[in-house]
Structure formats: structure tokens, C-alpha cells
Design an enzyme around this catalytic site. Sequence first.
Site, PDB file in Angstrom:
ATOM      1  N   SER A  88       0.823  -1.210   0.000  1.00  0.00           N
ATOM      2  CA  SER A  88       0.000   0.000   0.000  1.00  0.00           C
ATOM      3  C   SER A  88       0.860   1.264   0.000  1.00  0.00           C
ATOM      4  CB  SER A  88      -0.914   0.007   1.231  1.00  0.00           C
ATOM      5  OG  SER A  88      -1.708  -1.150   1.232  1.00  0.00           O
TER       6      SER A  88
HETATM    7  N1  SAM Z   1       0.344  -5.451   4.288  1.00  0.00           N
HETATM    8  C1  SAM Z   1       0.946  -5.723   3.005  1.00  0.00           C
HETATM    9  C2  SAM Z   1       2.313  -5.123   2.866  1.00  0.00           C
HETATM   10  O1  SAM Z   1       2.786  -4.444   3.783  1.00  0.00           O
HETATM   11  O2  SAM Z   1       2.908  -5.356   1.812  1.00  0.00           O
HETATM   12  C3  SAM Z   1       0.083  -5.311   1.843  1.00  0.00           C
HETATM   13  C4  SAM Z   1      -1.081  -6.163   1.718  1.00  0.00           C
HETATM   14  S1  SAM Z   1      -1.921  -6.217   0.196  1.00  0.00           S
HETATM   15  C5  SAM Z   1      -2.608  -4.633   0.052  1.00  0.00           C
HETATM   16  C6  SAM Z   1      -3.258  -7.255   0.756  1.00  0.00           C
HETATM   17  C7  SAM Z   1      -2.850  -8.690   1.027  1.00  0.00           C
HETATM   18  O3  SAM Z   1      -3.955  -9.360   1.627  1.00  0.00           O
HETATM   19  C8  SAM Z   1      -2.515  -9.477  -0.235  1.00  0.00           C
HETATM   20  O4  SAM Z   1      -1.216  -9.992  -0.122  1.00  0.00           O
HETATM   21  C9  SAM Z   1      -3.556 -10.602  -0.250  1.00  0.00           C
HETATM   22  O5  SAM Z   1      -3.093 -11.816  -0.768  1.00  0.00           O
HETATM   23  C10 SAM Z   1      -3.887 -10.705   1.226  1.00  0.00           C
HETATM   24  N2  SAM Z   1      -5.165 -11.371   1.524  1.00  0.00           N
HETATM   25  C11 SAM Z   1      -6.358 -11.295   0.885  1.00  0.00           C
HETATM   26  N3  SAM Z   1      -7.266 -12.079   1.487  1.00  0.00           N
HETATM   27  C12 SAM Z   1      -6.645 -12.668   2.550  1.00  0.00           C
HETATM   28  C13 SAM Z   1      -7.051 -13.574   3.565  1.00  0.00           C
HETATM   29  N4  SAM Z   1      -8.296 -14.065   3.647  1.00  0.00           N
HETATM   30  N5  SAM Z   1      -6.145 -13.958   4.496  1.00  0.00           N
HETATM   31  C14 SAM Z   1      -4.877 -13.480   4.454  1.00  0.00           C
HETATM   32  N6  SAM Z   1      -4.433 -12.613   3.514  1.00  0.00           N
HETATM   33  C15 SAM Z   1      -5.298 -12.211   2.579  1.00  0.00           C
END
Ligand code: SAM
Length: 221
Positions: free
Chosen positions: A67
Amino acid sequence: MIAKQKKEFEQERKLMVQEQLIPRGITDKRVLAAFMKVPRHKFVPVRYMEEAYGDYPVSIGEGQTISQPYMVALMTQCLELKENDKVLEIGTGSGYQAAILAELADKVYTTERISALSKNAQGVLQKLGYTNIKLKLGDGSLGWEEFTPYDGIIVTCAAPSAPEPLKKQLKENGRLVIPVGESFSQTLAVVKKRKGKFTEEDICGCVFVPLVGKYGWRRYA
Ligand code: SAM
């Protein structure tokens, strides 16, 4: 050359804090210090390193993003973490947000559903010497029961509403920071637990990738 690059990235971090975070209302000194310290460029694919400190999200592969720095900072500030806190993150992605949390809290638990991202994040966090972060692969919409309750929970992907298991896993006086709403446009919300009851405060509009799972968006699974 490497020492020069390190200095340049340090300078970019300083500018990121001064130009993107402080003027937009990130005032918590501990949060700002964490952003000065954590080398964001190590969490993005090498081909995007030069873009790591830009004022926008950056691709991390698998259709996911790290993000925008301001959004990471705002969500972190909303958690109001203290040194002895235990915090849960849903959506490890690159591991950058987890590293920021690890600078501010005692223990960080982070879950990711995409194996390649989780493995990569674990490698980066290990190389940087973080020892207070535990990673798990799986559906984070269920939370992480084993280490409950949490002082703070941060969801870095968007849900239709705050998942019940996450609300349950919050400590009394705890905070859940989560984007909620439609799949392409959401509101950043802070859910607080007081005397077993929940209140929800809207912070601002935002756009996140979907939380894919049992208590998220099943149709993207
Ligand atoms: N916090 C991260 C970083 O610092 O890089 C960015 C996260 S990205 C915007 C959102 C993440 O949420 C993705 O990697 C996606 O695969 C994960 N995601 C989506 N649904 C999920 C779930 N049910 N459980 C765990 N992770 C999930």
C-alpha cells in the site's frame, strides 16, 4: 556503491516522512520513527526498488500491492500501539506493514493466503533481523485463534464488513482497523471494543484489494 545507494534510500525515506506523512496528519512520533527506520525498498521486487518511496502503491506480484506509504502510516497510527502490545495483521503481502508493526509492538502475528508472498516476506523479515514476527499461511478472515486476544488487529485488504472472528479476538479496549465496503471502494474504519460492545468510526475513503475468504469476499476465491 552499496553505501551510496543506502544513503540515497535513507534520504528518500526522510522525504517520504516529511512530504507525504507529516503534512497529512501523521503526528505520532513512534510511527514516524518506524517509517524512518524500515527500509521499504527491500520489500518490493528489485525492478520496482526505485519506486519504493513513491506516493502510491507498488506491485509485489501475484496481483497484489504494497500500500501507499501514507495509508500504511494512517492505519498504523489508528491502532495506537504501545510497546507491550500484541498485534495481528491480516494480509502479510510484502511484509512491510509487519516490519513497521514490529517496531512499535512487542509481538506481531501476520497471516497471508498466497504462499509465494508469505515465503518471500518471511525471507526479507529474517534477513532484516526481526525476531518478534510470526507468519502463517491461510485464511486470515478467521483470525489467528492460538494467540488471542490481540490489543490491535489490522486488515490490509477490504471486507464487506468487519469479520466476526476478528471482533471476537480483540482484547477489551482493543482496536480493529479495517477497510470495509464495496469491492472497488471502501471506508477505512476503526472498530473499538469497550465493555464487550463494539463501536465503529469512519476515518476516510480508501481502495484496497479484497479480503478473500470465509468472512471476506467468497466470490474472489
Ligand atoms: N500489508 C501488506 C504489505 O505491507 O505489503 C500489503 C497487503 S496487500 C494490500 C493485501 C494482502 O492481503 C494481499 O497480499 C492478499 O493476498 C492478502 N489477503 C487477501 N485475502 C486474505 C485472507 N483471507 N487472508 C490473508 N491474507 C489475505
